[in-house]
Design an enzyme around this catalytic site. Structure first.
Site, PDB file in Angstrom:
ATOM      1  N   TYR A  16     -36.786  -5.303 -29.388  1.00  0.00           N
ATOM      2  CA  TYR A  16     -35.500  -5.978 -29.204  1.00  0.00           C
ATOM      3  C   TYR A  16     -35.341  -6.408 -27.738  1.00  0.00           C
ATOM      4  CZ  TYR A  16     -34.810  -4.456 -33.957  1.00  0.00           C
ATOM      5  OH  TYR A  16     -34.972  -4.268 -35.313  1.00  0.00           O
ATOM      6  N   ASN A  44     -38.531  -1.032 -29.837  1.00  0.00           N
ATOM      7  CA  ASN A  44     -38.803  -1.735 -31.105  1.00  0.00           C
ATOM      8  C   ASN A  44     -38.774  -3.259 -31.030  1.00  0.00           C
ATOM      9  OD1 ASN A  44     -39.076   0.768 -32.188  1.00  0.00           O
ATOM     10  ND2 ASN A  44     -37.199   0.740 -33.395  1.00  0.00           N
ATOM     11  N   ASN A  69     -41.826  -5.872 -34.352  1.00  0.00           N
ATOM     12  CA  ASN A  69     -41.199  -7.140 -33.987  1.00  0.00           C
ATOM     13  C   ASN A  69     -42.050  -7.952 -33.015  1.00  0.00           C
ATOM     14  OD1 ASN A  69     -38.799  -7.085 -35.604  1.00  0.00           O
ATOM     15  ND2 ASN A  69     -38.005  -5.479 -34.264  1.00  0.00           N
ATOM     16  N   THR A  82     -30.688   1.777 -39.494  1.00  0.00           N
ATOM     17  CA  THR A  82     -29.978   0.582 -39.935  1.00  0.00           C
ATOM     18  C   THR A  82     -29.821   0.607 -41.456  1.00  0.00           C
ATOM     19  OG1 THR A  82     -30.703  -0.761 -38.065  1.00  0.00           O
ATOM     20  CG2 THR A  82     -30.118  -1.936 -40.078  1.00  0.00           C
ATOM     21  N   HIS A 134     -30.457   0.951 -26.688  1.00  0.00           N
ATOM     22  CA  HIS A 134     -31.643   0.603 -27.487  1.00  0.00           C
ATOM     23  C   HIS A 134     -32.579  -0.241 -26.625  1.00  0.00           C
ATOM     24  CE1 HIS A 134     -34.268   0.008 -30.729  1.00  0.00           C
ATOM     25  NE2 HIS A 134     -33.413  -0.274 -31.708  1.00  0.00           N
TER      26      HIS A 134
END
Length: 367
Positions: A183, A181, A238, A28, A178
């Site tokens: 999400y 992580n 996260n 990112t 994805h």
């Protein structure tokens, strides 16, 4: 002088011949052009500069506006975004490269300022994450989410299918889902963030359901031989956790193998942190999956070669070294020194720290 290394050997990834086993990991960089979150002309140069990687995986790209969690990250849900990405893929292909796009929905890792009408971000359960997101040029507390209604979940699945169709139109060689992580898909899979009592909560089978349903529709759209997925069994990134990650991810990988995805991209340990953050048997995933195993996290070139030689991985993903070394493959081939990266320019900004890192010849000439 060239250095022989397993990393530089070619690899056949389904229908795609990779000239080496170095993968540029999704990174990112927060440089999409607002308001449409379109890849900028600088992105064309950035990815084109790094086309010598065996495979490029783009920065995570949201499948809908709802899926955005950070300032200036690109999407793959509008015609303008597709056109912007087409310029990237054309440049990479002109330079002989191969490129997948990573499909992303952040779930609760967002801020109301990024959501349509200032709405709350969505999540499997209304549990606020401890952490920050990047908005308005600074790191800001993540907003309170709301739990997705059962009737909204088919729309989430469809957004991934449409993103895969858009990726085809944009000229990508494939897609990476994805699922890592912390999400949305990871949030559904792990019991620390999923407290649902419906068909998407409770048992391992139910919590894994969304990730596997999305993998099914994406492979149907893009082709299983052109679809990979990223997972992170034990990362605390996260603010996610699971009480029994081994049986959970053994089940997930069994399901992914049944769908015949071309690779699993596994973050071993804590994303960007210790590899031994929690006990986990990654060889169990390797044994369950017939496709390629892409290893990530804390690999230097020596460890990467050991993993490839031992057969514990087929491909190795590198992140920061690709940021500061557009010609990383050639530097490795010649055993040349690497440029140091500038952490201050990782997120947001312009060409500085993005497209201005010198290739080897330019760096030597400047000395």
């Amino acid at each position: 002088m060239s250095t022989p290394t397993k990393l530089l050997e070619p690899y056949q990834l389904g229908p795609i011949t990779l000239p080496n086993r170095l993968v540029m990991a999704p990174l990112t960089r927060n440089r999409a052009v607002p308001p449409g979150m379109v890849p900028s002309p600088l992105a064309v140069d950035y990815y084109g500069q790094r086309a010598s990687a065996g495979l490029l995986i783009t920065e995570a790209s949201q499948v809908s506006q709802q899926g955005q969690g950070y300032q200036d990250t690109p999407g793959i849900y509008s015609k303008e975004q597709v056109a912007g990405w087409r310029k990237v893929t054309d440049r990479v292909h002109e330079r002989g490269g191969r490129i997948f796009i990573q499909l992303w929905h952040v779930g609760r890792i967002s801020h109301t300022s990024l959501q349509a009408g200032g709405a709350a971000p969505v999540a499997p359960s209304a549990i606020r994450a401890k952490g920050k997101t990047f908005v308005n040029g600074t790191f800001t507390d993540i907003s309170e989410p709301r739990a997705l209604e059962l009737g909204e979940i088919p729309g989430i699945i469809e957004s991934f299918r449409l993103a895969a169709a858009n990726a085809n139109e944009a000229g990508f060689d494939g897609v990476e889902i994805h699922g890592a992580n912390g999400y949305l898909l990871d949030q559904f899979a792990k019991d620390g963030t999923n407290k649902r009592t419906d068909a998407y909560g409770g048992s391992i089978e139910n919590r894994a359901k969304l990730m596997l349903e999305i993998a099914e529709v994406v492979t149907a759209e893009a082709g299983a031989e052109r679809t990979g997925i990223r997972i992170s069994p034990v990362t605390p990134s996260n603010d996610v956790s699971d009480s029994h990650p081994q049986p959970l991810f053994d089940h997930i990988v069994n399901g992914l193998d049944a769908l015949r995805l071309i690779y699993i991209h596994v973050i071993e340990g804590a994303t960007g942190g210790p590899r031994d953050v929690a006990p986990f048997d990654y060889t169990s995933l390797r044994k369950r999956f017939r496709g390629a195993y892409m290893a990530n996290n804390g690999y230097d070139f020596e460890l990467a070669n050991k993993a490839l030689a031992a057969g514990s991985a087929d491909l190795i993903a590198f992140g920061k070294p690709f940021i500061s070394n557009p010609d990383l493959v050639e530097r490795l081939r010649r055993a040349a020194p690497l440029n140091e990266w500038d952490k201050a320019t990782f997120y947001g900004g312009g060409a500085k720290g993005y497209t201005d890192y010198p290739a080897m010849e330019a760096a030597q000439a400047a000395q």
